[in-house]
Design a protein around this motif. Structure first.
Motif, mmCIF file in Angstrom:
data_model
loop_
_atom_site.group_PDB
_atom_site.id
_atom_site.type_symbol
_atom_site.label_atom_id
_atom_site.label_comp_id
_atom_site.label_asym_id
_atom_site.label_seq_id
_atom_site.Cartn_x
_atom_site.Cartn_y
_atom_site.Cartn_z
ATOM 1 N N ILE A 27 42.630 96.176 86.910
ATOM 2 C CA ILE A 27 42.567 95.342 85.700
ATOM 3 C C ILE A 27 43.615 94.234 85.777
ATOM 4 O O ILE A 27 43.361 93.084 85.396
ATOM 5 C CB ILE A 27 42.774 96.204 84.439
ATOM 6 N N TRP A 29 44.758 92.865 88.451
ATOM 7 C CA TRP A 29 44.244 91.884 89.408
ATOM 8 C C TRP A 29 43.245 90.950 88.723
ATOM 9 O O TRP A 29 43.260 89.734 88.951
ATOM 10 C CB TRP A 29 43.581 92.617 90.570
ATOM 11 N N ILE A 30 42.408 91.524 87.859
ATOM 12 C CA ILE A 30 41.435 90.716 87.115
ATOM 13 C C ILE A 30 42.146 89.724 86.196
ATOM 14 O O ILE A 30 41.723 88.569 86.053
ATOM 15 C CB ILE A 30 40.492 91.614 86.289
ATOM 16 N N THR A 31 43.253 90.165 85.569
ATOM 17 C CA THR A 31 43.998 89.246 84.694
ATOM 18 C C THR A 31 44.560 88.072 85.487
ATOM 19 O O THR A 31 44.687 86.964 84.963
ATOM 20 C CB THR A 31 45.152 89.968 83.969
ATOM 21 N N VAL A 33 43.037 86.704 88.011
ATOM 22 C CA VAL A 33 41.880 85.808 88.153
ATOM 23 C C VAL A 33 41.673 85.015 86.863
ATOM 24 O O VAL A 33 41.391 83.811 86.891
ATOM 25 C CB VAL A 33 40.610 86.615 88.503
ATOM 26 N N ILE A 72 47.454 87.938 91.415
ATOM 27 C CA ILE A 72 46.398 88.420 92.316
ATOM 28 C C ILE A 72 47.014 89.055 93.569
ATOM 29 O O ILE A 72 46.620 90.156 93.989
ATOM 30 C CB ILE A 72 45.451 87.266 92.704
#
Length: 245
Positions: A27, A29-31, A33, A72
């Motif tokens: 999650i 990592w998604i933030t 992005v 990331i």
């Protein structure tokens, strides 16, 4: 050294921590992005407004892009550290998360404290852009035209701001002030937008930057969970001398 039975009892706990931390890291990592996307979006959609601010303000999208990239990379490292169940790597991961959290916290405080200076800076630079406006198109004049065309406004406070400019003395109102595509003669105030651009621009900037600030604040708070999980897993691995077979 912990007994084998103690390690067997602890293993499910550590496995649980690993699973939760892996989910968190994904999650996180998604933030990263999301931050990267917001930075690129801010650079594209707010470029006209940032061009009339000081140079520090124009760096805001690049800060978000840089932060997103770091998040990331850090998320990738955190995933690797969790899978390896390496105590020192998890401690390093927690340390980096703490460092980024502090940087984001300081940036948020500075942005909040100096938010009024952004308004004053924009207003002053917009007034200067009107004084130095020319239709041949330097970047400030282009920004003025794009803002006036997009927001259907004219001048800083209202259309009368143009009457004090050299451009108005020579040619009248610029075409970007026109209500219609052709408003000749361009000294006719009835054919130009009467509302000024300052209030409209500030409304948009506050709205858009509110989104950016909200996302950034959410990411910063979310990192506290990661710091806690990484520290707990690292401590559990160290104390119980847990090893992956």
């Amino acid at each position: 050294m912990a007994s084998p039975s103690r390690r067997l009892q602890t293993k499910p706990v550590i496995t649980c921590f690993k699973s939760v931390l892996l989910i968190y890291t994904f999650i996180f990592w998604i933030t990263g992005v999301v931050l990267l996307a917001v930075g690129i979006w801010g650079k594209v959609s707010l470029e006209n407004y940032f061009s009339l601010l000081n140079e520090k303000a124009t760096n805001v999208p690049f800060v978000l892009i840089g932060t997103g990239t770091v998040v990331i990379l850090l998320g990738t490292f955190g995933c690797f550290a969790t899978c390896r169940a390496s105590a020192w790597m998890l401690k390093l991961y927690a340390m980096f998360l703490t460092l980024i959290f502090l940087v984001e916290l300081v940036a948020a405080i500075v942005g909040f404290v100096f938010r009024h200076e952004i308004k004053n800076s924009f207003k002053n630079n917009y007034e200067k852009a009107l004084k130095q406006y020319n239709s041949t198109g330097d970047y400030r004049s282009d920004a003025v035209d794009k803002i006036q065309n997009t927001l259907h406004c004219c001048g800083v406070t209202d259309y009368r701001d143009w009457t004090d400019t050299n451009y108005y003395s020579e040619k009248g109102f610029p075409k970007s002030c026109c209500k219609l595509e052709d408003c000749s003669p361009q000294r006719d105030a009835d054919k130009v937008n009467n509302e000024g651009c300052f209030i409209k621009v500030m409304t948009i900037i506050e709205s858009e930057m509110g989104v950016v600030a909200g996302i950034s604040f959410g990411v910063a708070c979310f990192q506290l969970i990661g710091i806690f999980l990484a520290y707990c897993l690292s401590r559990a691995i160290t104390n119980n001398q847990y090893e992956i077979v």
